[in-house]
Design a protein around this motif. Structure first.
Motif, PDB file in Angstrom:
ATOM      1  N   ALA A 235     -21.362 -22.553  25.992  1.00  9.80           N
ATOM      2  CA  ALA A 235     -21.562 -23.336  24.146  1.00  9.80           C
ATOM      3  C   ALA A 235     -22.708 -23.986  23.712  1.00  9.80           C
ATOM      4  N   VAL A 236     -23.592 -23.764  23.001  1.00  5.55           N
ATOM      5  CA  VAL A 236     -24.804 -24.968  22.619  1.00  5.55           C
ATOM      6  C   VAL A 236     -24.703 -26.074  22.015  1.00  5.55           C
ATOM      7  N   GLN A 237     -24.896 -27.490  22.778  1.00  3.63           N
ATOM      8  CA  GLN A 237     -24.779 -28.849  21.676  1.00  3.63           C
ATOM      9  C   GLN A 237     -25.253 -28.598  21.445  1.00  3.63           C
ATOM     10  N   LYS A 238     -25.383 -30.038  20.429  1.00  3.29           N
ATOM     11  CA  LYS A 238     -26.421 -30.243  19.530  1.00  3.29           C
ATOM     12  C   LYS A 238     -27.569 -31.613  20.649  1.00  3.29           C
ATOM     13  N   GLY A 239     -28.528 -31.235  20.852  1.00  2.00           N
ATOM     14  CA  GLY A 239     -29.337 -31.537  21.658  1.00  2.00           C
ATOM     15  C   GLY A 239     -30.296 -31.129  22.128  1.00  2.00           C
ATOM     16  N   ASP A 240     -29.075 -29.699  22.869  1.00  6.50           N
ATOM     17  CA  ASP A 240     -29.326 -28.916  24.087  1.00  6.50           C
ATOM     18  C   ASP A 240     -30.945 -28.011  24.097  1.00  6.50           C
ATOM     19  N   THR A 241     -31.964 -27.770  24.895  1.00  9.72           N
ATOM     20  CA  THR A 241     -32.473 -27.171  25.464  1.00  9.72           C
ATOM     21  C   THR A 241     -32.463 -26.128  26.569  1.00  9.72           C
ATOM     22  N   LYS A 257     -32.031 -16.977  30.210  1.00  7.97           N
ATOM     23  CA  LYS A 257     -33.278 -15.941  29.851  1.00  7.97           C
ATOM     24  C   LYS A 257     -32.837 -14.558  29.686  1.00  7.97           C
ATOM     25  N   GLU A 258     -32.463 -14.228  31.473  1.00  7.60           N
ATOM     26  CA  GLU A 258     -32.483 -13.087  31.242  1.00  7.60           C
ATOM     27  C   GLU A 258     -31.609 -12.562  31.234  1.00  7.60           C
ATOM     28  N   TYR A 259     -30.524 -13.296  31.822  1.00 11.29           N
ATOM     29  CA  TYR A 259     -28.631 -12.971  31.455  1.00 11.29           C
ATOM     30  C   TYR A 259     -27.798 -12.465  29.814  1.00 11.29           C
ATOM     31  N   ASN A 260     -29.648 -13.530  29.410  1.00 12.47           N
ATOM     32  CA  ASN A 260     -28.731 -13.574  27.340  1.00 12.47           C
ATOM     33  C   ASN A 260     -28.992 -12.363  26.550  1.00 12.47           C
ATOM     34  N   GLY A 261     -30.900 -11.730  27.647  1.00 11.99           N
ATOM     35  CA  GLY A 261     -31.175 -10.711  26.692  1.00 11.99           C
ATOM     36  C   GLY A 261     -32.208 -11.712  25.947  1.00 11.99           C
ATOM     37  N   LEU A 262     -32.865 -13.344  26.259  1.00 10.40           N
ATOM     38  CA  LEU A 262     -32.777 -14.388  25.353  1.00 10.40           C
ATOM     39  C   LEU A 262     -34.984 -13.458  25.155  1.00 10.40           C
ATOM     40  N   VAL A 263     -35.918 -13.046  24.190  1.00  6.69           N
ATOM     41  CA  VAL A 263     -37.515 -13.325  24.840  1.00  6.69           C
ATOM     42  C   VAL A 263     -37.821 -14.625  24.381  1.00  6.69           C
ATOM     43  N   SER A 264     -37.143 -15.641  24.147  1.00  4.55           N
ATOM     44  CA  SER A 264     -37.827 -16.986  23.360  1.00  4.55           C
ATOM     45  C   SER A 264     -36.993 -17.810  23.928  1.00  4.55           C
ATOM     46  N   ASP A 265     -37.515 -18.632  23.686  1.00  4.84           N
ATOM     47  CA  ASP A 265     -36.569 -20.132  23.782  1.00  4.84           C
ATOM     48  C   ASP A 265     -36.007 -20.666  23.303  1.00  4.84           C
ATOM     49  N   ILE A 267     -32.649 -21.253  20.662  1.00  3.50           N
ATOM     50  CA  ILE A 267     -31.316 -21.193  21.329  1.00  3.50           C
ATOM     51  C   ILE A 267     -31.327 -22.176  19.758  1.00  3.50           C
ATOM     52  N   SER A 268     -29.108 -21.955  18.985  1.00  2.00           N
ATOM     53  CA  SER A 268     -29.055 -22.983  18.401  1.00  2.00           C
ATOM     54  C   SER A 268     -27.122 -22.947  18.683  1.00  2.00           C
ATOM     55  N   ILE A 269     -27.125 -24.301  18.101  1.00  2.00           N
ATOM     56  CA  ILE A 269     -25.614 -24.893  17.919  1.00  2.00           C
ATOM     57  C   ILE A 269     -24.495 -23.593  17.983  1.00  2.00           C
TER      58      ILE A 269
END
Length: 281
Positions: A235-241, A257-265, A267-269
């Motif tokens: 789970a994305v935390q504050k300050g994560d990239t 990104k491939e594992y999660n189907g992301l097309v950009s960098d 992400i959200s908390i």
């Protein structure tokens, strides 16, 4: 009579005062001496801000009577972590980076490396505004980049390859295709030595440098038939990239990104990311 005498005296005094020469006093101010100071601007470190947070590189110095194999081993021990971090962030195989460093710097013993922390023989070029040294190469006293720490040389190597169009085809290759990368570097004009690819490949195979690629890629793990019930998530935390998460779990940004189907960098908390491939995802 007295009146006439006084009148004559007054007129005489007035004439004497009027005829008195007036000297113009001119002050000759000395111009202050000025020096022409050439200020050498430092490199803008937007792309190296993360490096400022890391400690100074600890270099393992081999003993004086060390064999060449021991010298190379010390070089690998000193810089393998940096090479893997650069692979995580920029996608250049760690094996290629290390092999180039070993070859270009003489395993850290070259004059340019000792004088300027320059491990890859990168010249100044017109865009360079940082420190510099002059060293005989193809021509006498050519300008080379100087770094305050070896880690900046490794970062500059990554930027040098990623920011020049002639190297774009390299990034279409698999990250574990070190032979393709070695040949591609020569084809793109990185080196003029026709045997450059063979030299890199020889170093990689002799010192088993692909193990660092495998460590970054996680190819030692078996992902062929993963058990979805045991798939790791984060789970994305504050300050994560994406980069910090990929580094934490020892995978590449592209893989994450491939594992999660992301097309950009972006992400959200609170966003849950898969750390392994998931069926039907």
């Amino acid at each position: 009579m007295l009146y006439r005498i006084l009148t004559i005296l007054c007129i005489t005094l007035l004439l004497a005062t009027g005829c008195k020469s007036k000297k113009r006093v001119t002050e000759t101010r000395k111009k202050p001496r000025t020096e022409r100071i050439v200020v050498e601007r430092k490199t803008t470190e937007k792309t190296t801000s993360s490096l400022e947070e890391t400690p100074k590189t600890e270099i393992i110095v081999p003993k004086k009577d060390a064999s060449y194999a021991e010298i190379v081993s010390a070089y690998i021990a000193s810089y393998s972590t940096i090479a893997m971090e650069e692979m995580l962030q920029y996608g250049i195989p760690a094996s290629i980076t290390l092999a180039q460093g070993i070859l270009e710097s003489g395993a850290g013993r070259g004059e340019l490396t000792s004088k300027a922390n320059n491990h890859f023989g990168i010249k100044c070029h017109k865009e360079w505004t940082g420190d510099r040294v002059y060293h005989d190469d193809d021509e006498l006293q050519e300008c080379f980049r100087k770094y305050k720490d070896p880690k900046y040389s490794f970062r500059d190597h990554s930027l040098f390859l990623t920011q020049r169009s002639r190297y774009q085809d390299l990034f279409k290759l698999r990250k574990d295709d070190y032979k393709g990368w070695a040949k591609g570097l020569r084809k793109a004009g990185y080196a003029t030595d026709p045997k450059y690819p063979e030299k890199l490949i020889s170093i990689i195979e002799r010192y088993d440098l692909t193990k660092f690629d495998n460590e970054v890629l996680g190819t030692n793990a078996n992902f062929l038939n993963p058990d979805d019930s045991k798939i790791g998530t984060y789970a994305v935390q504050k300050g994560d990239t994406l980069y910090s998460i990929a580094r934490r779990f020892n995978i590449t940004v592209d893989t994450l990104k491939e594992y999660n189907g992301l097309v950009s960098d972006t992400i959200s908390i609170g966003q849950v990311l898969y750390l392994h491939p998931v069926k039907n995802h």
